[in-house]
Design an enzyme around this catalytic site. Sequence first.
Site, PDB file in Angstrom:
ATOM      1  CE1 TYR A 180      -8.634  16.614  40.515  1.00 57.31           C
ATOM      2  CE2 TYR A 180      -9.734  15.135  38.969  1.00 57.31           C
ATOM      3  CZ  TYR A 180      -9.522  16.409  39.473  1.00 57.31           C
ATOM      4  OH  TYR A 180     -10.200  17.465  38.931  1.00 57.31           O
ATOM      5  CG  ASN A 182     -12.018  11.597  37.795  1.00 60.96           C
ATOM      6  OD1 ASN A 182     -10.862  11.722  38.166  1.00 60.96           O
ATOM      7  ND2 ASN A 182     -12.355  11.518  36.523  1.00 60.96           N
ATOM      8  CE  LYS A 183      -6.985   9.979  37.529  1.00 59.72           C
ATOM      9  NZ  LYS A 183      -6.017  11.023  37.685  1.00 59.72           N
ATOM     10  CB  THR A 184      -9.934   3.449  41.112  1.00 62.76           C
ATOM     11  OG1 THR A 184      -8.586   3.586  41.550  1.00 62.76           O
ATOM     12  CG2 THR A 184      -9.979   3.243  39.605  1.00 62.76           C
ATOM     13  CB  ILE A 185      -9.503   4.661  46.216  1.00 66.04           C
ATOM     14  CG1 ILE A 185      -7.990   4.807  46.195  1.00 66.04           C
ATOM     15  CG2 ILE A 185      -9.909   3.200  46.029  1.00 66.04           C
ATOM     16  CD1 ILE A 185      -7.310   4.048  47.343  1.00 66.04           C
TER      17      ILE A 185
END
Length: 380
Positions: A180, A182-185
Amino acid sequence: MTVPFFRPHIKAEEIAEVVDSLENGWLTTGPKVQKFEAAFAKYLGGGVEAVAVNSATAGLHLALEAIGIGPDDEVIVPDYTFTATAEVVRYLGGHPVFVDVDYGTMNITAENIEAAITEKTKAIMPVHFAGLPCKMTDIIAVAKKHGLKIVEDAAHAIPTKYNGAMIGQLDTDAAVFSFYANKTITTGEGGMLVTRDKELAKRARTMRLHGFNRDAFDRFKTGKWRYDVVAPGYKYNMTDIAGALGIHQLKKAEYFLQERKRVAKRYAAGLKNLPLDLPVDADGSDQHSWHIYIIRLQESAKVTRDQLFDTLSDNGITCSVHYTPLHNFTYWRDRYGLTPDRFPNAHRAGNNAMTLPLYVEMPDAEIDYVIETIKSALHL
Ligand SMILES: *Cc1c(COP(=O)(O)O)cnc(C)c1O
């Protein structure tokens, strides 16, 4: 100064790869998704298979479907998580059984899981909260003792390590990662189901695309048009446009981790000795992914969470809250008659937690501004 909550790190290589997909005309699941899946499996190691999907929610649904969750089965989930963890159980007619988390780590515990097991329990869904691994040795032991499956909600957990091993290669049935925005990648929207179980992977590949026994790219490559429908599947495949982003984001996962650690360390140093509970780091050979940085106000603080949130907002700093515990939401509360007294830790965190801005290449000046604004708000 204004400080955004998050800024995805999208550079020339991601943009060029997406443009290439747009120009080559292969927009849906194709060569780039295959490449991303292979690279992802290799990155995790341990001989896992990776199945790309259009969200982690889809991946969790597919994993539960593949392990055979059906009507009236019970699946144990933490109360303190995103609603997707529990909603996928309902997609299949099963019932999430909510358990409280540990206040220090905000993670589910083997003890609370074991206390919630009934005749109908079929699976456990641990969430590696904020990127801190759950105590998986204990959880796996409980699962084995009671014959339960484990599907890890690893939405926050790339790259998280437990006992030196990447989340995704542990001895569980599946782990599902989120890409998603804003996830880490990130791939904008997207997810990855990871498993060592060949049959589970095969079922997920079939069910992610209408229950076809072969996908469009396979038909294109072989020049044969015939396909069969073997089940009423879903439309959960990842596009090549998203895969194009994923290929380059994955290459930078370690760099992103170092950057997130830098921000987390600076927050930890700047916010110590205040009436705040700061997030605990992973110990030993565990590794925190630092997906999100959550502070919790202690009882002695002179302001409430909402007051602190508003003060930061008034000063141009965008924060978030992870999460409202599920027992506080209308649907879950009413459907399962949930009351706060059953979830003291999650309830308390739900009232005093807020998430600070954290992103790759966040300038020190922004971090310091957030710290100073919090300090002056707390001394009101
Ligand atoms: C983001 C998230 C999900 C869902 O991920 P999507 O890719 O948006 O479907 C599931 N569980 C947790 C804990 C999350 O944070």
